[in-house]
Enzyme design. Structure first.
Site, mmCIF file in Angstrom:
data_model
loop_
_atom_site.group_PDB
_atom_site.id
_atom_site.type_symbol
_atom_site.label_atom_id
_atom_site.label_comp_id
_atom_site.label_asym_id
_atom_site.label_seq_id
_atom_site.Cartn_x
_atom_site.Cartn_y
_atom_site.Cartn_z
ATOM 1 N N HIS A 1 10.667 -14.791 -67.560
ATOM 2 C CA HIS A 1 11.546 -15.828 -67.007
ATOM 3 C C HIS A 1 10.936 -16.407 -65.726
ATOM 4 O O HIS A 1 10.890 -17.631 -65.531
ATOM 5 C CB HIS A 1 12.915 -15.202 -66.722
ATOM 6 C CG HIS A 1 14.007 -16.200 -66.473
ATOM 7 N ND1 HIS A 1 15.313 -15.832 -66.278
ATOM 8 C CD2 HIS A 1 14.000 -17.556 -66.362
ATOM 9 C CE1 HIS A 1 16.057 -16.902 -66.080
ATOM 10 N NE2 HIS A 1 15.280 -17.967 -66.116
ATOM 11 N N HIS B 1 12.816 -5.132 -71.735
ATOM 12 C CA HIS B 1 13.863 -5.821 -70.983
ATOM 13 C C HIS B 1 13.309 -6.379 -69.669
ATOM 14 O O HIS B 1 13.470 -7.576 -69.370
ATOM 15 C CB HIS B 1 15.012 -4.842 -70.705
ATOM 16 C CG HIS B 1 16.107 -5.424 -69.875
ATOM 17 N ND1 HIS B 1 17.241 -5.979 -70.428
ATOM 18 C CD2 HIS B 1 16.251 -5.550 -68.519
ATOM 19 C CE1 HIS B 1 18.029 -6.426 -69.455
ATOM 20 N NE2 HIS B 1 17.450 -6.181 -68.294
ATOM 21 N N GLU B 2 12.672 -5.514 -68.892
ATOM 22 C CA GLU B 2 12.152 -5.981 -67.603
ATOM 23 C C GLU B 2 11.038 -7.008 -67.783
ATOM 24 O O GLU B 2 10.889 -7.926 -66.975
ATOM 25 C CB GLU B 2 11.667 -4.798 -66.765
ATOM 26 C CG GLU B 2 12.766 -3.826 -66.368
ATOM 27 C CD GLU B 2 13.893 -4.479 -65.587
ATOM 28 O OE1 GLU B 2 13.649 -5.499 -64.897
ATOM 29 O OE2 GLU B 2 15.034 -3.983 -65.676
ATOM 30 N N HIS C 1 12.532 -10.349 -67.939
ATOM 31 C CA HIS C 1 12.755 -10.920 -66.606
ATOM 32 C C HIS C 1 11.455 -11.497 -66.045
ATOM 33 O O HIS C 1 11.451 -12.568 -65.426
ATOM 34 C CB HIS C 1 13.256 -9.836 -65.648
ATOM 35 C CG HIS C 1 14.705 -9.482 -65.803
ATOM 36 N ND1 HIS C 1 15.713 -10.416 -65.758
ATOM 37 C CD2 HIS C 1 15.309 -8.271 -65.983
ATOM 38 C CE1 HIS C 1 16.880 -9.812 -65.899
ATOM 39 N NE2 HIS C 1 16.667 -8.510 -66.044
#
Length: 697
Positions: free
Chosen positions: A467, A460-461, A464
């Protein structure tokens, strides 16, 4: 002052020179950077030339580059733990920057020039320049720059008090979390912990000055502690849970003060509540849209929770309490009479470095053609953080990726992604991105083996981070995460979907001693098990979102416009009442065995971090992500075709409207909830009223 490393030109790699920075450098560097910025802003405001994009908006955008560079370095160092001198500076720096921002907001000539450029924005041909104009105009309006002088002065006082209260909240939480760790005299009470984690508790005790036979289990950030899954002794589970739940008692009144100050902010700015202010620039747009989402989700989530509670009670042979749920849920059979691998058998195949280098990095290679090379010659913001240079198969160097994985005293709890340097073409800056986690150190000489939830968190991180790394914008303001908060989680949730993709598992999930891959039948079970379920976590998150929402929908005074008639009095600011009201509104009080993921005394995301009235974003953005995943599955899932479809959305950052990019990828005008329900294996139940969720336990 020239000897201050924070005031020297950045190195070629772009990262701040942490090897040379000392705590004493921060205050003078920020004071000088603030003075320089205020001089530039005054020059912009006093410019005799008519205001236009270049001499006003673009000039304002570049005016704060050095302030941000220094503050980002400080923020990362202070949240990573370490030198107490950094913590001692935190409140002073918060006040310094709050006053600085206040002076900019109160510069009437600057605001008038921005307003004039915004009024003629349709004449700005370049879309990113036009978007930056809207960004700055909206940002100034939303922080009160266009208020009358008396209201602006009142808002400035509120902002300064908020800075102090938020900083105090965080430090109180850090201290209390450290103090309330569970200490037990010997390992018997910790039966069920894997050998590596048991050894880590002994080493934690030694670090705290306790010799044998003591063991210490430090507290993780959420209410439900990870060790509850494995601990067999019910009394130990209960004690650990109660220590977790008891954190931050001294912060409850402070949470009320923060929420009241925010309600006052909103009233000054002309909004009926802080939630109305917070959602205005999000993809939801209004509090009503958020509440409709809560109502739509509550019914299927609570139905699944009630069903699972009955099954767990039958399996356990006793009533399920909050400290029992995850333990018995983890022991539940996989189905079809085959219990599958145990948690320990699975953990043996998920060694930390393999998950990072053969899991995270390989997924980025498959999707985007990125390569990660460790740079031992570069010094990160903390000695335990690792630095990787990121390159693209076509474009060369992309930026730097830092990862800091283990918990330690003074470090902010939880997992998050931070930006040390935002990407921007106009400043010739490549991104420097940090993933931070709080995994339990495995003990000297032992491998760090991860459970499935920890693997998901890493992916998940990393989503980020991707992104931010793939940002391709002209201006720093648009660089990721410069998107609406209730959209920013969606790319991360898309990437976590691929953590248990069968093709990727075959590559990185290997036994840490033998190197053998997961057996094919285990791969299938792991993939299926983690594509559905997790009702406990979802109810936890909805509960935390309800706590946040309950605080931030209170008006500044009884009878405020748009406020419920029964809310706003002094008694309504009591933490217990606020939490109970939020739970009852959505029927969450029917499953008291699943308390909110965070409560008022230890809700760092909301009362120190940026998620005030925004914690709902984790659920709303997962609804967006589920729609994106279904669109990407039609392109093959974890493939370069999916990466090419997703990359423009990541690259655009905040330079384009988030939902316009969502429409281009999915063909939908608005996200549908059905993909989320399918993703989580939940029934599609039409919402009724919260009272319909009330069933006996």
């Amino acid at each position: 002052m020239s000897a201050n490393p924070l005031l020297e030109p950045p190195a070629a790699h772009g990262m701040q020179p942490f090897a040379d920075i000392r705590p004493a450098h921060y205050r003078p560097a920020l004071e000088r950077a603030v003075a320089e910025r205020e001089a530039r802003v005054e020059a912009i405001a006093a410019d005799p030339a008519p205001p236009d994009f270049a001499n006003t908006v673009e000039a304002l955008e570049f005016s704060g580059t050095r302030v941000q560079y220094i503050h980002d370095a400080f923020t990362h160092q202070v949240t990573a733990g370490g030198d107490p001198a950094l913590t001692d500076l935190e409140q002073d720096i918060a006040v310094l920057l709050s006053r600085h921002e206040g002076r900019i907001v109160r510069n009437r000539r600057l605001v008038a020039r921005i307003d004039a450029v915004h009024a003629g924005r349709d004449k700005i041909a370049d879309p990113q320049s036009r978007a930056l104009t809207v960004h700055w105009w909206r940002r100034l309006r939303r922080v009160g720059a266009m208020l009358p002088a008396e209201a602006a002065r009142e808002l400035g006082e509120v902002n300064r008090e908020l800075s102090r209260e938020c900083a105090a909240y965080r430090q109180t939480l850090i201290d209390d979390t450290h103090r309330r760790a569970l200490a037990v005299p010997g390992p018997d009470a910790l039966r069920g912990l894997p050998a590596d984690r048991l050894a880590a508790t002994a080493e934690e005790a030694a670090r705290r000055g306790r010799g044998e036979p003591w063991h210490v289990v430090p507290l993780a950030s959420p209410t439900s502690q990870p060790a509850l899954v494995q601990l067999r002794d019910r009394d130990t589970r209960r004690t650990l849970f109660e220590r977790s739940l008891g954190r931050g008692a001294d912060n409850e009144e402070r949470a009320a003060r923060i929420a009241r100050l925010r309600a006052r902010q909103a009233r000054i700015l002309g909004y009926p509540s802080y939630a109305a202010w917070a959602t205005e620039d999000q993809t939801t747009g209004t509090p009503q849209a958020v509440e409709a989402m809560f109502q739509r989700l509550a019914e299927p989530l609570l139905h699944a929770a009630h069903t699972e509670r009955r099954a767990l009670r039958a399996r356990a042979g006793h009533r399920i309490r909050a400290w029992d749920w995850t333990h018995h849920a983890a022991a539940a059979p996989a189905g079809d009479g085959d219990e599958g691998p145990t948690a320990d058998e699975l953990r043996a195949h998920f060694e930390l470095d393999a998950v990072i280098t053969r899991g995270l990095f390989h997924s980025a290679r498959l999707l985007y053609g990125l390569e990660f090379t460790e740079r031992h010659d570069l010094t990160a913001h903390h000695p335990e953080a690792r630095v990787f240079q990121v390159t693209d198969e076509h474009a060369g160097t992309v930026g730097l990726f830092l990862i800091d994985v283990f918990a330690r005293p003074g470090k902010r709890g939880g997992a998050w992604t931070g930006i040390l340097r935002p990407q921007a073409h106009t400043t010739a800056t490549r991104p420097v991105v940090v993933n931070t986690f709080n995994l339990t150190p495995p003990g000297t000489g032992r491998p760090c083996l991860l459970d499935m939830s920890e693997v998901v968190t890493l992916f998940h991180e990393f989503g980020h981070a991707l992104h931010a790394l793939l940002s391709d914008v002209r201006y720093p303001a648009h660089s990721a995460p410069g998107v609406p908060r209730d959209f920013s989680e969606a790319p991360a949730q898309v990437h976590e979907t691929w953590a248990f993709d069968e093709r990727l598992l075959e590559h990185y999930a290997r036994h840490h001693r033998t190197g053998q891959p997961l057996p094919p039948e285990w791969i299938k079970q792991v993939s299926e098990r983690h594509s559905t379920g997790g009702v406990h976590l979802l109810v936890e998150i909805l509960g935390a979102a309800a706590v946040d929402w309950s605080w931030h929908t209170l008006p500044d005074a009884p009878g405020a416009p748009g406020a419920p008639e029964d809310q706003g009095g002094d008694a309504d600011w009591d933490a217990a009442r606020v939490e109970a009201r939020g739970a009852a509104r959505w029927g969450l009080d029917t499953v008291p065995e699943i308390p909110p993921r965070y409560r008022s005394g230890y809700f760092d995301h909301v009362f120190h971090g940026p998620y005030g009235a925004g914690f709902y974003a984790y659920l709303w953005s997962e609804i967006i992500a589920a729609n994106l995943v279904e669109a990407l599955e039609r392109r093959g899932g974890l493939t370069r075709a999916s990466g090419e479809a997703l990359r423009p959305m990541l690259a655009a950052g905040g330079s384009r409207a988030a939902m316009a990019m969502f429409h281009e990828l999915t063909g939908l005008d608005q996200p549908r909830i059905e993909p989320f329900l399918r993703r989580r294996g939940l029934p599609d139940i039409a919402p009724t009223s919260p009272s319909s969720n009330r069933t006996s336990s």
